[in-house]
Design a protein around this motif. Structure first.
Motif, short mmCIF file in Angstrom:
data_model
loop_
_atom_site.label_atom_id
_atom_site.label_comp_id
_atom_site.label_asym_id
_atom_site.label_seq_id
_atom_site.Cartn_x
_atom_site.Cartn_y
_atom_site.Cartn_z
N THR A 108 0.85 -1.17 0.00
CA THR A 108 0.00 0.00 0.00
C THR A 108 0.89 1.23 0.00
O THR A 108 2.06 1.18 0.38
CB THR A 108 -0.91 0.04 1.24
OG1 THR A 108 -0.09 0.15 2.40
CG2 THR A 108 -1.76 -1.21 1.32
N SER A 109 0.34 2.35 -0.42
CA SER A 109 1.10 3.60 -0.40
C SER A 109 1.56 3.92 1.02
O SER A 109 2.69 4.36 1.24
CB SER A 109 0.24 4.74 -0.94
OG SER A 109 -0.07 4.53 -2.30
N THR A 110 0.68 3.70 1.98
CA THR A 110 1.03 3.99 3.37
C THR A 110 2.19 3.11 3.83
O THR A 110 3.14 3.59 4.45
CB THR A 110 -0.20 3.77 4.28
OG1 THR A 110 -1.24 4.66 3.88
CG2 THR A 110 0.14 4.01 5.73
N LYS A 111 2.12 1.83 3.52
CA LYS A 111 3.20 0.93 3.91
C LYS A 111 4.50 1.32 3.22
O LYS A 111 5.58 1.32 3.84
CB LYS A 111 2.84 -0.51 3.55
CG LYS A 111 3.93 -1.52 3.90
CD LYS A 111 3.52 -2.93 3.54
CE LYS A 111 4.66 -3.91 3.81
NZ LYS A 111 4.28 -5.30 3.45
N ALA A 112 4.42 1.67 1.94
CA ALA A 112 5.63 2.03 1.20
C ALA A 112 6.27 3.28 1.79
O ALA A 112 7.50 3.35 1.95
CB ALA A 112 5.28 2.24 -0.27
N LEU A 113 5.46 4.28 2.13
CA LEU A 113 5.99 5.50 2.71
C LEU A 113 6.62 5.23 4.08
O LEU A 113 7.71 5.72 4.39
CB LEU A 113 4.88 6.53 2.86
CG LEU A 113 4.66 7.49 1.69
CD1 LEU A 113 3.51 8.43 2.00
CD2 LEU A 113 5.91 8.28 1.39
N ALA A 114 5.92 4.48 4.91
CA ALA A 114 6.44 4.18 6.24
C ALA A 114 7.75 3.42 6.14
O ALA A 114 8.71 3.68 6.88
CB ALA A 114 5.41 3.39 7.04
N ARG A 115 7.80 2.46 5.24
CA ARG A 115 9.02 1.66 5.06
C ARG A 115 10.18 2.56 4.60
O ARG A 115 11.32 2.41 5.04
CB ARG A 115 8.77 0.56 4.04
CG ARG A 115 9.97 -0.34 3.78
CD ARG A 115 9.55 -1.47 2.84
NE ARG A 115 10.67 -2.35 2.57
CZ ARG A 115 11.48 -2.23 1.52
NH1 ARG A 115 11.29 -1.26 0.67
NH2 ARG A 115 12.47 -3.08 1.33
N ALA A 116 9.89 3.49 3.69
CA ALA A 116 10.93 4.39 3.21
C ALA A 116 11.48 5.24 4.36
O ALA A 116 12.69 5.43 4.48
CB ALA A 116 10.37 5.29 2.12
N CYS A 117 10.59 5.75 5.23
CA CYS A 117 11.03 6.54 6.37
C CYS A 117 11.94 5.72 7.29
O CYS A 117 12.98 6.21 7.76
CB CYS A 117 9.83 7.07 7.15
SG CYS A 117 8.83 8.28 6.26
N VAL A 118 11.56 4.49 7.54
CA VAL A 118 12.36 3.62 8.42
C VAL A 118 13.72 3.33 7.80
O VAL A 118 14.76 3.43 8.45
CB VAL A 118 11.59 2.31 8.71
CG1 VAL A 118 12.49 1.30 9.41
CG2 VAL A 118 10.35 2.60 9.54
N GLU A 119 13.73 2.97 6.52
CA GLU A 119 14.98 2.58 5.87
C GLU A 119 15.93 3.76 5.74
O GLU A 119 17.14 3.63 5.93
CB GLU A 119 14.68 2.00 4.48
CG GLU A 119 13.93 0.68 4.50
CD GLU A 119 14.72 -0.42 5.20
OE1 GLU A 119 15.96 -0.39 5.16
OE2 GLU A 119 14.09 -1.30 5.80
N VAL A 120 15.41 4.94 5.42
CA VAL A 120 16.27 6.11 5.32
C VAL A 120 16.84 6.46 6.69
O VAL A 120 18.01 6.85 6.81
CB VAL A 120 15.49 7.30 4.72
CG1 VAL A 120 16.29 8.59 4.85
CG2 VAL A 120 15.18 7.04 3.27
#
Length: 487
Positions: free
Chosen positions: A116-128
């Motif tokens: 989902t867009s929400t999951k993708a955004l959250a994952r990006a924040c965590v990984e960065v």
């Protein structure tokens, strides 16, 4: 047809890496890369964006942005590349990307099972954030002398980037969001929620996320279905920390207010008091909540008038409408939804009085699937014509004849702002099959030939009127309803 500028941009984005180009070309290059499905080029453009703000909706307008967020955050770039988006660039001009605005970008159903867009955004924040921590640790070691003392000045910390998004939080996205929003988590990507839609997560999990959100820009909260009074009492106190909150949706909740016990009556009063604490609230959606005589109990503590109210399928009684017509809310209502409204049960006159009170402000009136026939509409029509600012009228699913629909069309031509009317399939266009029935209720079927003729008649009336801006349709799914924030 594409403009010459867009045609040139599509030729440019066909090559990678992109050549050096003036900053003014970036918006049209972004549009071209999106239209042609060039995900890697989109990532390149975002990574070198020369302006402080990148707003997807402004760039792409009416285009379907579904799948955009997973494209930018899931399929490459790597963590290092995502960090490039938020590290300072163009330092000579002092300009770099500060705000990535992904609001109004909806999830693509094809992605929802996995990304989902929400999951993708959250994952990006965590990984960065993780990549940033590793980078800082390596930098600290490089700047340490043999004795362990720091030699040289510390690298100035980049300002990072605010990512504005509308979050749809289901079971899949919840865990990633918890990690991205955990207390003390400071990363280059700062996730800020504009609209919060909870799906199939518990009240406790909702509270956990609300406590972690930045309070500055949340404007709407949509709670999951089938919440009870106890769940609402757990959630509502945490909404008062959001000063920009304007809209609350509590649809299909398990609030059986027709049969209040002493305990549930106390809880209802507590819910009303908590709603009264939301001073900025302007939209309240109680769709499919069994209010039945208790509307005043819920709205009585609100300090400011509501501008949008959804009471569809709420088992309303005359006292509910009488309260509403005499309240501070009626003169302020811009949007009123009364889906499945049984106007035949002594509600006609209370509703007419409510419509009269709201006539100066009302923009959107939805009576879809209301139990209304020709006689009811005839009684309401003089008051309806006083709603001079009305833009949308929903009558789909009501029981009106073709003659009454034509009469309504001709009379409402005087409403200058009326843009869309969702009318019912005329009763004249049904045929009855007396060979198939259930509990003595005969089935009725649409005679498509008659309906086609009726549709042609309405189109001709509109053409003769000269109102080319006015749309009459019985195909309700072809036209989206007006959102409160667009009124």
């Amino acid at each position: 047809m594409d403009s010459l500028l867009l045609l040139c941009a599509r030729r440019i984005v066909a090559q990678r890496p992109l050549p050096a180009l003036p900053a003014d070309f970036y918006p049209v290059l972004f549009q071209a890369a999106f239209l042609d499905g060039r995900a890697l080029v989109l990532q390149d453009l975002v990574a070198t964006w020369p302006f402080p703000v990148l707003n997807f909706q402004q760039l792409l307008g009416h285009l379907d942005c579904a799948g955009m967020i997973p494209t930018l955050t899931v399929s490459k770039p790597s963590c290092g590349r995502m960090q490039e988006l938020v590290e300072p660039r163009h330092q000579s001009s002092g300009c770099w990307l500060h705000v990535l605005d992904m609001t109004a970008v909806m999830d693509d159903p094809e992605w929802r099972s996995e990304w989902t867009s929400t999951k993708a955004l959250a994952r990006a924040c965590v990984e960065v954030s993780r990549h940033q921590q590793k980078f800082q640790r390596r930098g600290s070691k490089r700047h340490s002398g043999c004795s362990g003392a720091t030699t040289g000045e510390a690298t100035p910390r980049p300002p990072g980037m605010d990512v504005h998004a509308d979050l749809v939080i289901d079971r899949i996205a919840y865990g990633f969001l918890c990690e991205a929003l955990q207390p003390g988590a400071v990363g280059l990507l700062r996730l800020k929620c504009r609209e919060f839609q909870a799906v199939n997560i518990s009240a406790l999990e909702i509270v956990t996320l609300l406590e972690s959100l930045d309070p500055s820009c949340l404007r709407r909260v949509e709670l999951p279905v089938y919440l009870g009074l106890a769940d609402l009492l757990m959630i509502l106190p945490h909404l008062s920390r959001f000063p920009e909150l304007r809209s609350l949706k509590v649809r299909y909740s398990k609030l059986d207010l027709e049969h209040l016990t002493p305990e549930s009556a106390i809880r209802l009063r507590c819910v009303a008091r908590q709603l009264g604490m939301l001073s900025g609230l302007r939209e309240l959606n109680l769709n499919s909540t069994r209010l039945s005589g208790n509307l005043h109990q819920i709205l009585c503590d609100l300090q400011a008038p509501l501008e949008s109210l959804d009471l569809g399928n709420c088992c309303l009684v005359p006292d509910d409408l009488t309260f509403l017509s005499q309240s501070i809310h009626a003169p302020a209502l811009k949007r009123l939804d009364l889906w499945d409204f049984n106007i035949s049960q002594d509600l006609l006159e209370p509703f007419r009085l409510l419509l009269e009170e709201a006539s100066a402000s009302l923009l959107h009136l939805d009576l879809t699937h209301g139990r209304m026939d020709d006689s009811h509409l005839a009684a309401l029509l003089p008051t309806l014509l006083c709603c001079s600012r009305l833009r949308f009228l929903g009558l789909y699913g009501t029981s009106l004849s073709m003659a009454m629909i034509k009469n309504l069309l001709q009379k409402t031509l005087k409403l200058p702002d009326l843009h869309l009317v969702a009318y019912p399939i005329p009763e004249d266009c049904y045929k009855w099959d007396q060979t198939k029935f259930d509990r003595n209720i005969f089935f009725k079927f649409v005679d498509w030939e008659l309906l086609s003729a009726a549709e042609e008649d309405i189109s001709q009336l509109l053409a003769n009127s000269g109102r080319t801006d006015l749309v009459w349709t019985f195909r309700t799914f072809d036209h989206g309803a007006l959102d409160f924030f667009s009124l």
